[in-house]
Scaffold this motif. Sequence first.
Motif, short mmCIF file in Angstrom:
data_model
loop_
_atom_site.label_atom_id
_atom_site.label_comp_id
_atom_site.label_asym_id
_atom_site.label_seq_id
_atom_site.Cartn_x
_atom_site.Cartn_y
_atom_site.Cartn_z
N ARG A 160 33.05 62.96 43.47
CA ARG A 160 34.39 63.47 43.16
C ARG A 160 35.44 62.88 44.13
O ARG A 160 36.50 62.42 43.71
CB ARG A 160 34.37 64.98 43.27
CG ARG A 160 35.57 65.66 42.71
CD ARG A 160 35.49 67.15 43.00
NE ARG A 160 34.43 67.83 42.32
CZ ARG A 160 33.71 68.84 42.84
NH1 ARG A 160 33.93 69.23 44.09
NH2 ARG A 160 32.79 69.44 42.13
N THR A 161 35.07 62.85 45.41
CA THR A 161 36.01 62.33 46.42
C THR A 161 36.29 60.85 46.17
O THR A 161 37.45 60.40 46.22
CB THR A 161 35.38 62.48 47.84
OG1 THR A 161 35.09 63.85 48.04
CG2 THR A 161 36.32 61.98 48.92
N ILE A 162 35.24 60.09 45.87
CA ILE A 162 35.42 58.64 45.76
C ILE A 162 36.12 58.26 44.45
O ILE A 162 36.93 57.33 44.42
CB ILE A 162 34.06 57.92 45.94
CG1 ILE A 162 33.54 58.18 47.36
CG2 ILE A 162 34.19 56.42 45.70
CD1 ILE A 162 32.10 57.77 47.60
N VAL A 163 35.87 59.01 43.38
CA VAL A 163 36.61 58.76 42.13
C VAL A 163 38.12 58.91 42.39
O VAL A 163 38.94 58.10 41.95
CB VAL A 163 36.14 59.71 41.00
CG1 VAL A 163 37.16 59.76 39.86
CG2 VAL A 163 34.79 59.26 40.46
N SER A 164 38.45 59.94 43.15
CA SER A 164 39.86 60.17 43.47
C SER A 164 40.43 59.02 44.32
O SER A 164 41.55 58.54 44.08
CB SER A 164 39.99 61.51 44.19
OG SER A 164 41.32 61.80 44.44
N GLU A 165 39.65 58.57 45.29
CA GLU A 165 40.10 57.45 46.14
C GLU A 165 40.30 56.18 45.29
O GLU A 165 41.28 55.45 45.47
CB GLU A 165 39.08 57.17 47.25
CG GLU A 165 39.02 58.26 48.31
CD GLU A 165 37.85 58.05 49.28
OE1 GLU A 165 37.75 58.87 50.21
OE2 GLU A 165 37.05 57.11 49.11
N ILE A 166 39.36 55.92 44.40
CA ILE A 166 39.48 54.72 43.55
C ILE A 166 40.74 54.83 42.69
O ILE A 166 41.47 53.85 42.51
CB ILE A 166 38.22 54.55 42.67
CG1 ILE A 166 37.01 54.17 43.53
CG2 ILE A 166 38.44 53.49 41.58
CD1 ILE A 166 35.68 54.10 42.77
N ALA A 167 41.01 56.04 42.18
CA ALA A 167 42.20 56.22 41.34
C ALA A 167 43.47 55.88 42.12
O ALA A 167 44.38 55.23 41.59
CB ALA A 167 42.26 57.65 40.81
N GLY A 168 43.51 56.28 43.39
CA GLY A 168 44.68 55.97 44.22
C GLY A 168 44.86 54.46 44.38
O GLY A 168 45.97 53.93 44.26
N LEU A 169 43.75 53.77 44.60
CA LEU A 169 43.82 52.31 44.76
C LEU A 169 44.16 51.63 43.44
O LEU A 169 44.90 50.63 43.41
CB LEU A 169 42.48 51.80 45.31
CG LEU A 169 42.16 52.25 46.75
CD1 LEU A 169 40.70 52.01 47.08
CD2 LEU A 169 43.06 51.53 47.74
N MET A 170 43.64 52.17 42.33
CA MET A 170 44.00 51.59 41.01
C MET A 170 45.48 51.79 40.72
O MET A 170 46.14 50.94 40.11
CB MET A 170 43.18 52.25 39.89
CG MET A 170 41.72 51.90 39.89
SD MET A 170 40.87 52.64 38.49
CE MET A 170 41.33 51.48 37.18
N CYS A 171 46.00 52.93 41.15
CA CYS A 171 47.42 53.23 40.93
C CYS A 171 48.28 52.17 41.62
O CYS A 171 49.28 51.70 41.07
CB CYS A 171 47.73 54.62 41.47
SG CYS A 171 49.42 55.14 41.21
N TYR A 172 47.86 51.78 42.82
CA TYR A 172 48.56 50.75 43.58
C TYR A 172 48.63 49.45 42.75
O TYR A 172 49.68 48.82 42.63
CB TYR A 172 47.79 50.55 44.88
CG TYR A 172 48.26 49.47 45.81
CD1 TYR A 172 49.27 49.70 46.72
CD2 TYR A 172 47.63 48.23 45.80
CE1 TYR A 172 49.67 48.71 47.59
CE2 TYR A 172 48.01 47.24 46.68
CZ TYR A 172 49.03 47.47 47.58
OH TYR A 172 49.42 46.49 48.43
#
Length: 209
Positions: free
Chosen positions: A30-42
């Motif tokens: 769950r934590t890493i999916v959220s982190e990946i989403a932040g980087l994809m947003c960038y």
Amino acid sequence: MSKVTVCDHPLIQHKLGVIRNKDCGTKDFRTIVSEIAGLMCYEATRDLKLEDVEIETPITKMTAKQLSGRKMAVVPILRAGLGMVEGMLTMIPAAKVGHIGLYRDPKTLEPVEYYCKLPADCGQREVFVVDPMLATGGSACAALSMLKKHGCKHIRLLDIIAAPEGIARVQREHPDVDIYVCSVDEKLNDHGYIIPGLGDAGDRIFGTK
Ligand SMILES: O=P(O)(O)OC[C@H]1O[C@H](OP(=O)(O)OP(=O)(O)O)[C@H](O)[C@@H]1O
Ligand SMILES: O=c1cc[nH]c(=O)[nH]1
Ligand SMILES: [Mg+2]
């Protein structure tokens, strides 16, 4: 035709390897999916428009930059898409959030709608649809059609893992929607699961299996 951007940043690719591992537990997943989403947003906001703004630093006057384009909205496809919302909002905290409820019938693989609540002004917003998995593309295409029925005209689709079949379907049915993924995997299996994929994203995020 939809442009497909593969987010190949090393941090994203490393994190993707961690969540693909079957031994990655719910909390880390769950934590890493959220982190990946932040980087994809960038990556998915790279072309947003900027304008000049006159400001004063503690030292002197200067011309700084500020976002000048459309306001934004994040729309997760329930349930698994919820896992990407927080990461998106860390990057674009002023975005509004809409929700589209869809699940894929396990036998027919057809999407079944069960919820839709969008910001009233979503038609004027840049909409980022988020869902970790793009498999047959049925759910994404249904969500994109629902958004267009509500007047949305500027939509981007963010999926962590995509199958070539899903990308082709979105490109065919929604050629105006650009797609951002971290990986284009090999294919779908007979049950519509992505190979190698990461299994059922919703179950892994919420610990339901
Ligand atoms: O491209 P498709 O073939 O439509 O498959 C992808 C969809 O399947 C998964 O959702 P699921 O139906 O498992 O619902 P959930 O998020 O509630 O688990 C996934 O999160 C996508 O929404
Ligand atoms: O591989 C897949 C396909 C659809 N939905 C998932 O969660 N995983
Ligand atoms: Mg699921």
